[in-house]
Design a protein around this motif. Structure first.
Motif, PDB file in Angstrom:
ATOM      1  N   GLY A 324       0.845  -1.183   0.000  1.00  0.00           N
ATOM      2  CA  GLY A 324       0.000   0.000   0.000  1.00  0.00           C
ATOM      3  C   GLY A 324       0.878   1.230   0.000  1.00  0.00           C
ATOM      4  N   PRO A 325       0.356   2.357   0.474  1.00  0.00           N
ATOM      5  CA  PRO A 325       1.174   3.573   0.526  1.00  0.00           C
ATOM      6  C   PRO A 325       2.423   3.346   1.381  1.00  0.00           C
ATOM      7  CG  PRO A 325      -1.139   4.083   0.933  1.00  0.00           C
ATOM      8  CD  PRO A 325      -1.020   2.588   0.961  1.00  0.00           C
ATOM      9  N   PRO A 326       3.570   3.815   0.934  1.00  0.00           N
ATOM     10  CA  PRO A 326       4.814   3.544   1.664  1.00  0.00           C
ATOM     11  C   PRO A 326       4.784   3.990   3.119  1.00  0.00           C
ATOM     12  CG  PRO A 326       5.299   4.381  -0.515  1.00  0.00           C
ATOM     13  CD  PRO A 326       3.828   4.502  -0.341  1.00  0.00           C
ATOM     14  N   TYR A 327       4.135   5.124   3.406  1.00  0.00           N
ATOM     15  CA  TYR A 327       4.103   5.650   4.766  1.00  0.00           C
ATOM     16  C   TYR A 327       2.744   5.453   5.440  1.00  0.00           C
ATOM     17  CZ  TYR A 327       8.698   7.629   3.984  1.00  0.00           C
ATOM     18  OH  TYR A 327      10.044   7.778   3.730  1.00  0.00           O
ATOM     19  N   ALA A 328       2.079   4.359   5.078  1.00  0.00           N
ATOM     20  CA  ALA A 328       0.840   3.906   5.726  1.00  0.00           C
ATOM     21  C   ALA A 328      -0.394   4.696   5.322  1.00  0.00           C
ATOM     22  CB  ALA A 328       0.975   3.908   7.261  1.00  0.00           C
ATOM     23  N   MET A 329      -0.222   5.831   4.676  1.00  0.00           N
ATOM     24  CA  MET A 329      -1.340   6.594   4.121  1.00  0.00           C
ATOM     25  C   MET A 329      -0.817   7.337   2.901  1.00  0.00           C
ATOM     26  SD  MET A 329      -1.671   9.734   6.907  1.00  0.00           S
ATOM     27  CE  MET A 329      -1.915   8.603   8.277  1.00  0.00           C
ATOM     28  N   PRO A 330      -1.687   7.749   1.998  1.00  0.00           N
ATOM     29  CA  PRO A 330      -1.209   8.430   0.794  1.00  0.00           C
ATOM     30  C   PRO A 330      -0.298   9.604   1.137  1.00  0.00           C
ATOM     31  CG  PRO A 330      -3.531   7.904   0.581  1.00  0.00           C
ATOM     32  CD  PRO A 330      -3.156   7.568   1.999  1.00  0.00           C
ATOM     33  N   ALA A 331       0.708   9.801   0.299  1.00  0.00           N
ATOM     34  CA  ALA A 331       1.694  10.845   0.573  1.00  0.00           C
ATOM     35  C   ALA A 331       1.047  12.217   0.730  1.00  0.00           C
ATOM     36  CB  ALA A 331       2.736  10.879  -0.547  1.00  0.00           C
ATOM     37  N   ASP A 332      -0.008  12.501  -0.045  1.00  0.00           N
ATOM     38  CA  ASP A 332      -0.659  13.803   0.043  1.00  0.00           C
ATOM     39  C   ASP A 332      -1.472  13.960   1.319  1.00  0.00           C
ATOM     40  OD1 ASP A 332       0.467  14.644  -2.308  1.00  0.00           O
ATOM     41  OD2 ASP A 332      -1.278  14.139  -3.548  1.00  0.00           O
ATOM     42  N   ALA A 333      -1.705  12.837   2.022  1.00  0.00           N
ATOM     43  CA  ALA A 333      -2.432  12.911   3.292  1.00  0.00           C
ATOM     44  C   ALA A 333      -1.498  13.083   4.487  1.00  0.00           C
ATOM     45  CB  ALA A 333      -3.275  11.643   3.482  1.00  0.00           C
ATOM     46  N   LEU A 334      -0.193  12.951   4.264  1.00  0.00           N
ATOM     47  CA  LEU A 334       0.755  13.133   5.356  1.00  0.00           C
ATOM     48  C   LEU A 334       0.780  14.595   5.784  1.00  0.00           C
ATOM     49  CD1 LEU A 334       3.702  10.959   3.983  1.00  0.00           C
ATOM     50  CD2 LEU A 334       2.162  10.365   5.870  1.00  0.00           C
ATOM     51  N   ALA A 335       0.675  14.811   7.075  1.00  0.00           N
ATOM     52  CA  ALA A 335       0.648  16.179   7.596  1.00  0.00           C
ATOM     53  C   ALA A 335       2.044  16.788   7.557  1.00  0.00           C
ATOM     54  CB  ALA A 335       0.120  16.177   9.029  1.00  0.00           C
ATOM     55  N   THR A 336       2.081  18.084   7.358  1.00  0.00           N
ATOM     56  CA  THR A 336       3.340  18.824   7.485  1.00  0.00           C
ATOM     57  C   THR A 336       3.301  19.524   8.831  1.00  0.00           C
ATOM     58  OG1 THR A 336       3.482  19.153   5.105  1.00  0.00           O
ATOM     59  CG2 THR A 336       4.826  20.588   6.481  1.00  0.00           C
ATOM     60  N   SER A 337       4.042  18.971   9.761  1.00  0.00           N
ATOM     61  CA  SER A 337       3.991  19.451  11.139  1.00  0.00           C
ATOM     62  C   SER A 337       5.285  20.172  11.474  1.00  0.00           C
ATOM     63  CB  SER A 337       3.798  18.272  12.099  1.00  0.00           C
ATOM     64  OG  SER A 337       3.739  18.713  13.433  1.00  0.00           O
ATOM     65  N   GLY A 338       5.175  21.361  12.024  1.00  0.00           N
ATOM     66  CA  GLY A 338       6.367  22.083  12.432  1.00  0.00           C
ATOM     67  C   GLY A 338       7.038  21.403  13.620  1.00  0.00           C
ATOM     68  N   ALA A 339       8.289  21.758  13.844  1.00  0.00           N
ATOM     69  CA  ALA A 339       9.031  21.179  14.961  1.00  0.00           C
ATOM     70  C   ALA A 339       8.520  21.753  16.273  1.00  0.00           C
ATOM     71  CB  ALA A 339      10.521  21.477  14.806  1.00  0.00           C
ATOM     72  N   ALA A 340       8.226  20.874  17.224  1.00  0.00           N
ATOM     73  CA  ALA A 340       7.771  21.306  18.540  1.00  0.00           C
ATOM     74  C   ALA A 340       8.928  21.933  19.312  1.00  0.00           C
ATOM     75  CB  ALA A 340       7.194  20.123  19.314  1.00  0.00           C
ATOM     76  N   ASP A 341       8.614  22.905  20.138  1.00  0.00           N
ATOM     77  CA  ASP A 341       9.617  23.581  20.963  1.00  0.00           C
ATOM     78  C   ASP A 341       9.979  22.684  22.143  1.00  0.00           C
ATOM     79  OD1 ASP A 341      11.205  25.255  22.444  1.00  0.00           O
ATOM     80  OD2 ASP A 341       9.593  26.663  22.966  1.00  0.00           O
ATOM     81  N   SER A 342      11.228  22.233  22.176  1.00  0.00           N
ATOM     82  CA  SER A 342      11.639  21.340  23.262  1.00  0.00           C
ATOM     83  C   SER A 342      11.726  22.069  24.592  1.00  0.00           C
ATOM     84  CB  SER A 342      12.997  20.704  22.937  1.00  0.00           C
ATOM     85  OG  SER A 342      14.006  21.694  22.860  1.00  0.00           O
ATOM     86  N   GLY A 343      11.814  23.392  24.567  1.00  0.00           N
ATOM     87  CA  GLY A 343      11.955  24.145  25.800  1.00  0.00           C
ATOM     88  C   GLY A 343      10.801  23.979  26.759  1.00  0.00           C
ATOM     89  N   GLU A 344       9.603  23.719  26.226  1.00  0.00           N
ATOM     90  CA  GLU A 344       8.436  23.564  27.092  1.00  0.00           C
ATOM     91  C   GLU A 344       8.229  22.128  27.565  1.00  0.00           C
ATOM     92  OE1 GLU A 344       6.764  26.163  28.314  1.00  0.00           O
ATOM     93  OE2 GLU A 344       8.342  27.247  27.255  1.00  0.00           O
ATOM     94  N   ARG A 345       9.030  21.214  27.069  1.00  0.00           N
ATOM     95  CA  ARG A 345       8.922  19.828  27.541  1.00  0.00           C
ATOM     96  C   ARG A 345       9.390  19.745  28.984  1.00  0.00           C
ATOM     97  NH1 ARG A 345       8.305  15.780  24.037  1.00  0.00           N
ATOM     98  NH2 ARG A 345       9.555  14.345  25.287  1.00  0.00           N
TER      99      ARG A 345
END
Length: 428
Positions: A324-345
């Motif tokens: 199926g899709p290489p990354y488990a869902m169609p490539a166009d459905a993959l979210a573009t997520s910004g990097a989370a700020d590690s400072g608040e972890r």
């Protein structure tokens, strides 16, 4: 019986030779499981004359590796390595030619995985890469298929066998990093230039692939915060043991409303955690699903047999028509997520300083922690070393990581410090 699946193989190193041996030795079993034979029909490598311990005379030899894409084959297997160059050229040409592609190349996937996934989906062809992460451990299939019904909260693990061999050897024998690294190189566990391994880059490539599969996000290797084990001391291992922990290089990925967090970093792992007992050149991956709970994948993360086994498992899936899709869902459905700020972890930390053996040093460090809002759980000072320094180890209470970073920044340039501090997170 159905027509054989024809395979063109690029790269005849340890793993490439292993793929041929697996297909030869387990031929009957593989044929029954795949529903048809799987046959290598063409190969390519840099040195045609090299003795690789397998009979290559039965295969067509292709001098130009990228031309394997035009060979009379259904699938091309790439075992060359490298994020760009011949490997990427072969991947692009193969998918453009409407053929399946199997690779063990984590660097290429970390940098170009989204592009290749789109090309595979446009061609209606498989792009398979079980061997790219954790060798023979079926963690890609486990996340993509076995845990497909779950929302994954976190995926993390020991992703580099070289580093794990080194830290567990230091732990068992009380030896320093440089000495154990030299032994790892002599035994073939580490490369002559071990930077990709010991500086965390190899683990980060793998983590970016796992994160994409786990969270449905586009691969984002550039957002992985990376540090390795180059500056680890035997004293750090000993302090961790005294506190009830073991040191491991751990890759961690989490996704939430604030973005995607990805980090490869040395951690203190509690003795009662499964990762604390992963020793030698072994890999282990933990995934936490909201219905399945904690899943642990553990086994040999590299080597001829395990990696070749994973490559052939991908070929068996393709022979069955299972992809199926290489990354488990169609490539166009993959979210573009910004990097989370590690400072608040929030978490606890281990901090180690080599400091001058003089009055007032501890007060200076404690004041920097206080002013940055870091609460100290314990502070230990060890005796003088041969260079006139003493080691100070601090364990913090839980708090925001930005406070620890601020404390270390306050100490930057201090005449009391002899060398860079060591910051290790405590796995929670």
């Amino acid at each position: 019986m159905a027509q054989a699946l024809r395979v063109a193989l690029a790269g005849l190193g340890t793993v490439g030779g292993g793929v041929i041996r697996v297909l030869d030795e387990n031929r009957e079993l593989i044929t029954r499981r795949a529903g048809r034979p799987i046959e290598v029909v063409a190969v390519s490598a840099r040195d045609r004359a090299k003795n690789r311990g397998v009979d290559l005379s039965r295969f067509a030899w292709v001098d130009d590796t990228a031309s394997l894409a035009e060979a009379e084959a259904d699938v091309v297997v790439e075992l060359i390595g490298g994020s760009d160059g011949p490997a990427l050229a072969l991947a692009r040409r193969t998918l453009a030619a409407g053929k399946g592609f199997v690779t063990a190349n984590k660097a290429m996937l970390a940098h170009h995985g989204l592009e290749l996934a789109r090309a595979a989906e446009a061609a209606g062809q498989p792009l398979k890469f079980e061997a790219a992460v954790a060798g023979g451990i079926p963690v890609i299939k486990g996340l993509r298929e076995g845990a497909a019904a779950n929302a994954i909260a976190r995926v993390y693990g020991i992703l580099n066998g070289t580093c794990n061999f080194i830290v567990s050897k230091m732990e068992a024998e009380g030896r320093d990093f440089a000495e154990v690294l030299a032994e790892a190189q002599a035994l073939g566990f580490a490369e002559a230039d071990p930077s990709f391994d010991i500086d965390g880059v190899d683990a980060a490539h793998k983590l970016s692939i796992l994160a994409s599969l786990a969270f449905g996000t586009a691969p984002a290797f550039g957002d992985v915060a990376i540090s390795g084990i180059r500056h680890l001391l035997a004293a750090d291992i000993a302090e961790a043991a005294a506190l009830g922990y073991r040191v491991r290089l751990v890759g961690v990925a989490e996704a939430d409303a604030h973005g995607l967090f990805q980090r490869v970093h040395a951690h203190l792992v509690p003795n009662d955690h499964p990762l604390a007992h992963v020793t030698g050149a072994t890999n282990a991956v933990v995934a936490e699903g909201n219905f399945v709970g904690r899943l642990l994948f553990q086994g040999a993360g590299a080597g001829e047999g395990p990696t070749a086994s994973a490559v052939v498992a991908d070929l068996i899936d393709i022979a069955r028509g299972e992809f199926g899709p290489p990354y488990a869902m169609p490539a166009d459905a993959l979210a573009t997520s910004g990097a989370a700020d590690s400072g608040e972890r929030r978490g606890r930390a281990y901090l180690r300083f080599a400091v001058a053996d003089r009055v007032g040093v501890l007060a200076e460090i404690a004041a920097a922690m206080r002013d940055a809002g870091v609460s100290i759980e314990s502070l230990i000072q060890r005796g003088a070393n041969g260079d006139g320094s003493v080691l100070v180890a601090i364990v913090t209470h839980e708090g925001p990581e930005r406070c620890v970073a601020a404390a270390l920044e306050r100490l930057r340039g201090s005449q009391s410090l002899m060398g860079e501090p060591m910051w290790m997170h405590i796995l929670g």
